[in-house]
Design an enzyme around this catalytic site. Structure first.
Site, PDB file in Angstrom:
ATOM      1  N   MET A   1       0.799  -1.273   0.074  1.00 55.39           N
ATOM      2  CA  MET A   1       0.115  -0.107  -0.079  1.00 55.39           C
ATOM      3  C   MET A   1       0.850   1.332  -0.050  1.00 55.39           C
ATOM      4  SD  MET A   1      -3.018   1.354  -0.072  1.00 55.39           S
ATOM      5  CE  MET A   1      -4.299   0.116   0.227  1.00 55.39           C
TER       6      MET A   1
ATOM      7  N   ASP B   1      10.094   3.779   6.557  1.00 54.42           N
ATOM      8  CA  ASP B   1       9.848   2.537   7.351  1.00 54.42           C
ATOM      9  C   ASP B   1      11.000   2.318   8.383  1.00 54.42           C
ATOM     10  OD1 ASP B   1       9.491  -0.592   7.990  1.00 54.42           O
ATOM     11  OD2 ASP B   1       7.957  -0.402   6.088  1.00 54.42           O
TER      12      ASP B   1
ATOM     13  N   VAL C   1       0.146   1.536   7.283  1.00 51.89           N
ATOM     14  CA  VAL C   1       0.795   0.006   7.845  1.00 51.89           C
ATOM     15  C   VAL C   1      -0.694  -0.592   8.257  1.00 51.89           C
ATOM     16  CG1 VAL C   1       2.544   1.504   9.127  1.00 51.89           C
ATOM     17  CG2 VAL C   1       0.401   1.168  10.297  1.00 51.89           C
TER      18      VAL C   1
ATOM     19  N   GLU D   1      -3.873  -3.136  10.160  1.00 49.59           N
ATOM     20  CA  GLU D   1      -4.590  -2.456  10.488  1.00 49.59           C
ATOM     21  C   GLU D   1      -4.529  -2.889  12.167  1.00 49.59           C
ATOM     22  OE1 GLU D   1      -7.972  -0.687   8.619  1.00 49.59           O
ATOM     23  OE2 GLU D   1      -5.989  -0.234   8.957  1.00 49.59           O
TER      24      GLU D   1
ATOM     25  N   LYS E   1      -1.073   2.441  14.823  1.00 50.03           N
ATOM     26  CA  LYS E   1      -1.446   3.681  14.321  1.00 50.03           C
ATOM     27  C   LYS E   1      -1.411   4.589  15.156  1.00 50.03           C
ATOM     28  CE  LYS E   1      -4.438   1.430  10.812  1.00 50.03           C
ATOM     29  NZ  LYS E   1      -3.490   2.057   9.613  1.00 50.03           N
TER      30      LYS E   1
ATOM     31  N   SER F   1      -8.764   1.357   6.711  1.00 47.62           N
ATOM     32  CA  SER F   1      -9.951   0.885   6.080  1.00 47.62           C
ATOM     33  C   SER F   1     -11.126   0.729   6.842  1.00 47.62           C
ATOM     34  CB  SER F   1      -9.639  -0.308   5.314  1.00 47.62           C
ATOM     35  OG  SER F   1      -9.419  -1.687   6.003  1.00 47.62           O
TER      36      SER F   1
ATOM     37  N   HIS G   1      -8.241   6.733   2.678  1.00 50.00           N
ATOM     38  CA  HIS G   1      -8.488   5.069   2.507  1.00 50.00           C
ATOM     39  C   HIS G   1      -8.297   5.024   0.933  1.00 50.00           C
ATOM     40  CE1 HIS G   1     -10.880   1.269   2.260  1.00 50.00           C
ATOM     41  NE2 HIS G   1      -9.648   1.070   2.320  1.00 50.00           N
TER      42      HIS G   1
ATOM     43  N   ASN H   1     -15.786  -1.008   2.227  1.00 49.11           N
ATOM     44  CA  ASN H   1     -15.774  -2.273   3.174  1.00 49.11           C
ATOM     45  C   ASN H   1     -17.128  -2.477   3.491  1.00 49.11           C
ATOM     46  OD1 ASN H   1     -13.141  -2.569   2.462  1.00 49.11           O
ATOM     47  ND2 ASN H   1     -12.297  -1.575   4.194  1.00 49.11           N
TER      48      ASN H   1
END
Length: 302
Positions: free
Chosen positions: A38, A57, A114, A116, A121, A143, A164, A214
C-alpha cells in the site's frame, strides 16, 4: 449509454463538497509511513504527479524491499512501453527512502499506511504530532478503524483525516477521505485536493466501521458462499461473469489475507477451525505477497 453518462458526472460530482468554502493548503511534498504494497503504491501515485515523496519504514529491510518493488513495477512499465526510462528515472528521483520520522518535518501531508492495528497507528500519529510542521495534514490509510480514536493521541485533531486508498493504490482509482468529528474544513479541502491531484475518484465519507466500500463488501455475500462450500474460483467466476473486473477472492489475495487476519488473531477473535479466512491466515496463506492465498502465484502469474 445512460449509465456511462451517469458515471461520468457522478465521478466529478463526488469530489465537490456542498457548503465547503475553505481553500486547500500546499501539496508539494508527502511523507508515507509503511513501505509495503500500500505505501509503495501511494508513493508511486504521488511521485507521478511531481510531489516530493519521503517513504519511511523503521525496518531497513522492509524499506529496501519496498523500494525494489517500486523499481520492479516501473521496469515492467518500461517493458510494456507505457513509460520511457527517462520518465521512470524522473519519478524515482522524487522518492526518498528514510528510516527516521525527522525526515517528515517539512511535509505538507503525511499518510500512515501500515496494517490495521490501532495501537500501532496511535504510536505513529504520536510521532507525527512531534515532528510534523504546523498545518501538515495527518492522514491514515485505515480501511475501517475509528479516525477519532487515531486523532486522540495528537494535540491537533483538526488536522487528522482518513485517506483510504484501495489496493494496489497505484492502480485503483477510488479514494475515500474520512472526516472525524474534529476534522477542520481546511483539512477536508486539502485532502480532497490531494485526491484530485493524484488523479483519484475522491469522495468524502463519515467515520463509521468500514466507511462505505468495506461495508458494502461486507454484505456482498462472498464470505458466506465460501463458508457454505463453494470454491474460490466458482465465486470469482460468477462475479467476473456478472461484470466485475476482479472477483472477491482474487481481490482478497491481492490486498493480503493477513491484513485483517493478523488483527483477528491478535485480538483472540480468530476461529481457524470454523472460519475459512482465519484458517488461511493461520496456515500463512497471505495471498500474492507470499505467493499463496486462495490461489498460487509466481513472478509471472499475478
Amino acid at each position: 449509454s445512460k449509465a456511462m453518462q451517469y458515471m461520468f458526472f457522478a465521478e466529478r460530482q463526488c469530489s465537490k463538497i456542498p457548503g465547503l468554502t475553505a481553500k486547500p493548503g500546499p501539496l508539494d511534498s508527502v511523507g508515507i509511513v509503511g513501505a509495503g504494497l500500500m505505501g509503495g503504491g501511494i508513493a508511486m501515485c504521488c511521485a507521478e504527479v511531481g510531489m516530493k515523496v519521503t517513504l519511511l519504514d523503521v525496518d531497513p529491510s522492509n524499506l529496501d524491499r519496498g523500494m525494489k518493488v517500486i523499481q520492479k513495477n516501473y521496469a515492467r512499465s518500461v517493458e510494456r512501453k507505457s513509460k520511457t526510462q527517462a520518465q521512470v528515472d524522473k519519478i524515482m528521483s522524487l522518492i526518498t527512502p528514510s528510516t527516521t520520522y525527522d525526515s517528515l518535518s517539512q511535509c505538507d501531508i503525511v499518510v500512515e499506511a501500515v496494517f490495521e492495528n490501532m495501537d500501532l497507528k496511535k504510536k505513529i500519529f504520536a510521532s507525527f504530532d512531534k515532528v510534523c510542521k504546523p498545518g501538515c495534514i495527518l492522514a491514515s490509510n485505515t480501511s475501517r478503524l475509528n479516525i477519532d480514536e487515531v486523532a486522540s493521541v495528537t494535540s491537533r485533531p483538526q488536522d487528522v483525516i482518513g485517506c483510504h486508498f484501495f489496493s494496489p493504490a497505484n492502480v485503483m482509482r477510488l479514494l475515500e477521505n474520512v472526516r472525524g468529528s474534529k476534522t477542520s474544513p481546511s483539512t477536508i479541502a486539502t485532502a480532497m485536493a490531494f485526491g484530485v491531484k493524484i488523479k483519484k475518484v475522491t469522495c468524502l465519507v463519515g467515520n463509521c466501521d468500514g466507511f462505505i466500500a468495506n461495508r458494502v463488501m461486507g454484505v456482498s455475500g462472498a464470505p458466506a458462499l465460501l463458508q457454505g462450500g463453494l470454491m474460490p474460483n466458482q465465486i470469482d467466476g460468477a462475479a467476473e461473469a456478472y461484470g466485475m473486473k476482479m472477483g472477491p477472492m482474487r481481490m482478497n489475495d491481492l490486498v493480503g489475507l493477513d491484513l485483517f487476519g493478523r488483527e483477528r488473531a491478535s485480538s483472540g477473535a480468530a476461529k481457524p477451525d470454523e472460519v475459512v479466512f482465519d484458517a488461511m491466515f493461520a496456515t500463512q496463506r497471505f495471498g500474492q505477497k507470499n505467493g499463496k492465498g486462495f490461489y498460487k502465484y509466481d513472478e509471472k502469474l499475478r
